[in-house]
Design a protein around this motif. Structure first.
Motif, mmCIF file in Angstrom:
data_model
loop_
_atom_site.group_PDB
_atom_site.id
_atom_site.type_symbol
_atom_site.label_atom_id
_atom_site.label_comp_id
_atom_site.label_asym_id
_atom_site.label_seq_id
_atom_site.Cartn_x
_atom_site.Cartn_y
_atom_site.Cartn_z
ATOM 1 N N GLU A 15 94.037 51.949 -38.407
ATOM 2 C CA GLU A 15 93.220 53.067 -37.754
ATOM 3 C C GLU A 15 92.661 53.869 -39.207
ATOM 4 O OE1 GLU A 15 96.266 52.145 -36.876
ATOM 5 O OE2 GLU A 15 96.125 51.825 -34.809
ATOM 6 N N PHE A 16 93.492 54.240 -40.240
ATOM 7 C CA PHE A 16 92.892 54.978 -41.297
ATOM 8 C C PHE A 16 91.725 54.227 -41.928
ATOM 9 C CE2 PHE A 16 92.885 55.535 -45.931
ATOM 10 C CZ PHE A 16 92.804 56.920 -45.834
ATOM 11 N N ASP A 17 91.928 52.823 -41.860
ATOM 12 C CA ASP A 17 90.916 52.053 -42.591
ATOM 13 C C ASP A 17 89.399 52.120 -41.991
ATOM 14 O OD1 ASP A 17 92.566 51.446 -44.844
ATOM 15 O OD2 ASP A 17 93.236 49.300 -44.050
ATOM 16 N N PHE A 18 89.600 51.796 -40.521
ATOM 17 C CA PHE A 18 88.488 52.084 -39.631
ATOM 18 C C PHE A 18 87.866 53.544 -39.760
ATOM 19 C CE2 PHE A 18 90.705 48.982 -36.655
ATOM 20 C CZ PHE A 18 90.012 47.793 -37.096
ATOM 21 N N ALA A 19 88.717 54.405 -39.777
ATOM 22 C CA ALA A 19 88.080 55.797 -39.847
ATOM 23 C C ALA A 19 87.325 56.178 -41.156
ATOM 24 C CB ALA A 19 89.157 56.929 -39.785
ATOM 25 N N THR A 20 87.996 55.520 -42.265
ATOM 26 C CA THR A 20 87.503 55.817 -43.607
ATOM 27 C C THR A 20 86.458 54.911 -43.951
ATOM 28 O OG1 THR A 20 89.270 54.706 -44.762
ATOM 29 C CG2 THR A 20 89.771 57.056 -44.346
ATOM 30 N N GLN A 21 86.269 53.755 -43.515
ATOM 31 C CA GLN A 21 85.267 52.639 -43.877
ATOM 32 C C GLN A 21 84.178 52.764 -42.880
ATOM 33 O OE1 GLN A 21 87.180 48.888 -44.333
ATOM 34 N NE2 GLN A 21 88.438 49.790 -45.875
ATOM 35 N N GLY A 22 84.018 53.623 -41.971
ATOM 36 C CA GLY A 22 82.943 53.777 -41.132
ATOM 37 C C GLY A 22 81.362 53.728 -41.549
ATOM 38 N N GLY A 23 81.465 54.336 -42.760
ATOM 39 C CA GLY A 23 80.108 54.540 -43.469
ATOM 40 C C GLY A 23 79.707 53.055 -43.770
ATOM 41 N N ASN A 24 80.441 52.485 -44.493
ATOM 42 C CA ASN A 24 80.455 50.968 -45.245
ATOM 43 C C ASN A 24 80.200 50.255 -43.822
ATOM 44 O OD1 ASN A 24 80.728 52.007 -47.803
ATOM 45 N ND2 ASN A 24 82.796 51.214 -47.765
ATOM 46 N N MET A 25 80.741 50.235 -42.965
ATOM 47 C CA MET A 25 80.596 49.301 -41.583
ATOM 48 C C MET A 25 79.147 49.564 -40.951
ATOM 49 S SD MET A 25 84.210 49.181 -39.807
ATOM 50 C CE MET A 25 85.793 49.161 -40.574
ATOM 51 N N TYR A 26 78.888 50.866 -41.035
ATOM 52 C CA TYR A 26 77.321 51.269 -40.458
ATOM 53 C C TYR A 26 76.300 50.593 -41.393
ATOM 54 C CZ TYR A 26 73.225 53.907 -39.427
ATOM 55 O OH TYR A 26 71.872 54.061 -39.120
ATOM 56 N N ALA A 27 76.581 50.775 -42.662
ATOM 57 C CA ALA A 27 75.517 50.379 -43.816
ATOM 58 C C ALA A 27 75.510 48.821 -43.571
ATOM 59 C CB ALA A 27 76.006 50.532 -45.200
ATOM 60 N N ALA A 28 76.599 47.939 -43.433
ATOM 61 C CA ALA A 28 76.546 46.460 -43.287
ATOM 62 C C ALA A 28 75.915 46.157 -41.929
ATOM 63 C CB ALA A 28 78.039 46.172 -43.384
ATOM 64 N N LEU A 29 75.980 46.981 -40.926
ATOM 65 C CA LEU A 29 75.382 46.487 -39.617
ATOM 66 C C LEU A 29 73.696 46.920 -39.681
ATOM 67 C CD1 LEU A 29 77.730 47.942 -36.970
ATOM 68 C CD2 LEU A 29 77.275 45.676 -37.359
ATOM 69 N N TRP A 30 73.536 47.733 -40.407
ATOM 70 C CA TRP A 30 72.188 48.465 -40.809
ATOM 71 C C TRP A 30 71.414 47.156 -41.510
ATOM 72 C CZ3 TRP A 30 68.308 51.265 -38.984
ATOM 73 C CH2 TRP A 30 67.013 51.490 -39.535
ATOM 74 N N ASP A 31 72.149 46.557 -42.494
ATOM 75 C CA ASP A 31 71.605 45.615 -43.442
ATOM 76 C C ASP A 31 71.384 44.289 -42.338
ATOM 77 O OD1 ASP A 31 71.571 47.344 -45.499
ATOM 78 O OD2 ASP A 31 73.215 46.451 -46.498
ATOM 79 N N ILE A 32 72.372 43.933 -41.642
ATOM 80 C CA ILE A 32 72.033 42.635 -40.727
ATOM 81 C C ILE A 32 71.125 42.831 -39.857
ATOM 82 C CG2 ILE A 32 73.285 41.289 -39.080
ATOM 83 C CD1 ILE A 32 76.082 42.162 -40.568
ATOM 84 N N SER A 33 70.952 44.063 -39.273
ATOM 85 C CA SER A 33 69.777 44.381 -38.410
ATOM 86 C C SER A 33 68.375 44.173 -39.178
ATOM 87 C CB SER A 33 69.928 45.800 -38.074
ATOM 88 O OG SER A 33 68.984 46.036 -37.028
ATOM 89 N N GLN A 34 68.365 44.700 -40.453
ATOM 90 C CA GLN A 34 66.981 44.536 -41.102
ATOM 91 C C GLN A 34 66.701 43.449 -41.502
ATOM 92 O OE1 GLN A 34 64.734 47.256 -41.154
ATOM 93 N NE2 GLN A 34 66.200 47.962 -39.667
ATOM 94 N N GLU A 35 67.657 42.459 -41.950
ATOM 95 C CA GLU A 35 67.756 41.410 -42.127
ATOM 96 C C GLU A 35 67.077 40.333 -41.145
ATOM 97 O OE1 GLU A 35 67.258 37.869 -44.764
ATOM 98 O OE2 GLU A 35 67.666 40.179 -45.498
ATOM 99 N N LEU A 36 67.721 40.691 -39.934
ATOM 100 C CA LEU A 36 67.390 39.880 -38.961
ATOM 101 C C LEU A 36 65.891 40.268 -38.302
ATOM 102 C CD1 LEU A 36 70.438 39.760 -36.786
ATOM 103 C CD2 LEU A 36 69.528 37.848 -37.658
ATOM 104 N N ARG A 37 65.642 41.395 -38.511
ATOM 105 C CA ARG A 37 64.140 41.760 -38.283
ATOM 106 C C ARG A 37 63.268 41.219 -39.016
ATOM 107 N NH1 ARG A 37 60.403 45.499 -40.197
ATOM 108 N NH2 ARG A 37 58.996 46.317 -38.628
#
Length: 74
Positions: A15-37
């Motif tokens: 749970e701690f890792d999920f909370a503290t790595q949210g920014g990195n997870m968001y950035a990865a999802l954004w990068d995947i979204s932009q690559e697919l686009r």
């Protein structure tokens, strides 16, 4: 206004890792979204089937984000 999250480590490590790595997870999802686009919009495909595959993956990706109430445009 402040918010404080407390974790009992090491029991709550996941749970701690999920909370503290949210920014990195968001950035990865954004990068995947932009690559697919980019793949969907700009790539030259040899067949319509290749284009349809990319379109299907892109649509499914955004469907999954929506199901989890994730909006990358915030």
């Amino acid at each position: 206004m402040k918010a404080v999250l407390k974790f009992n480590l090491p029991e709550d490590q996941a749970e701690f890792d999920f909370a503290t790595q949210g920014g990195n997870m968001y950035a990865a999802l954004w990068d995947i979204s932009q690559e697919l686009r980019s793949m969907w919009k700009y790539q030259q495909y040899k067949t319509e089937e290749e284009y349809a595959i990319v379109e299907t993956i892109r649509d499914k990706f955004h469907e999954i984000l929506s199901e989890h109430n994730i909006n990358l445009d915030k």
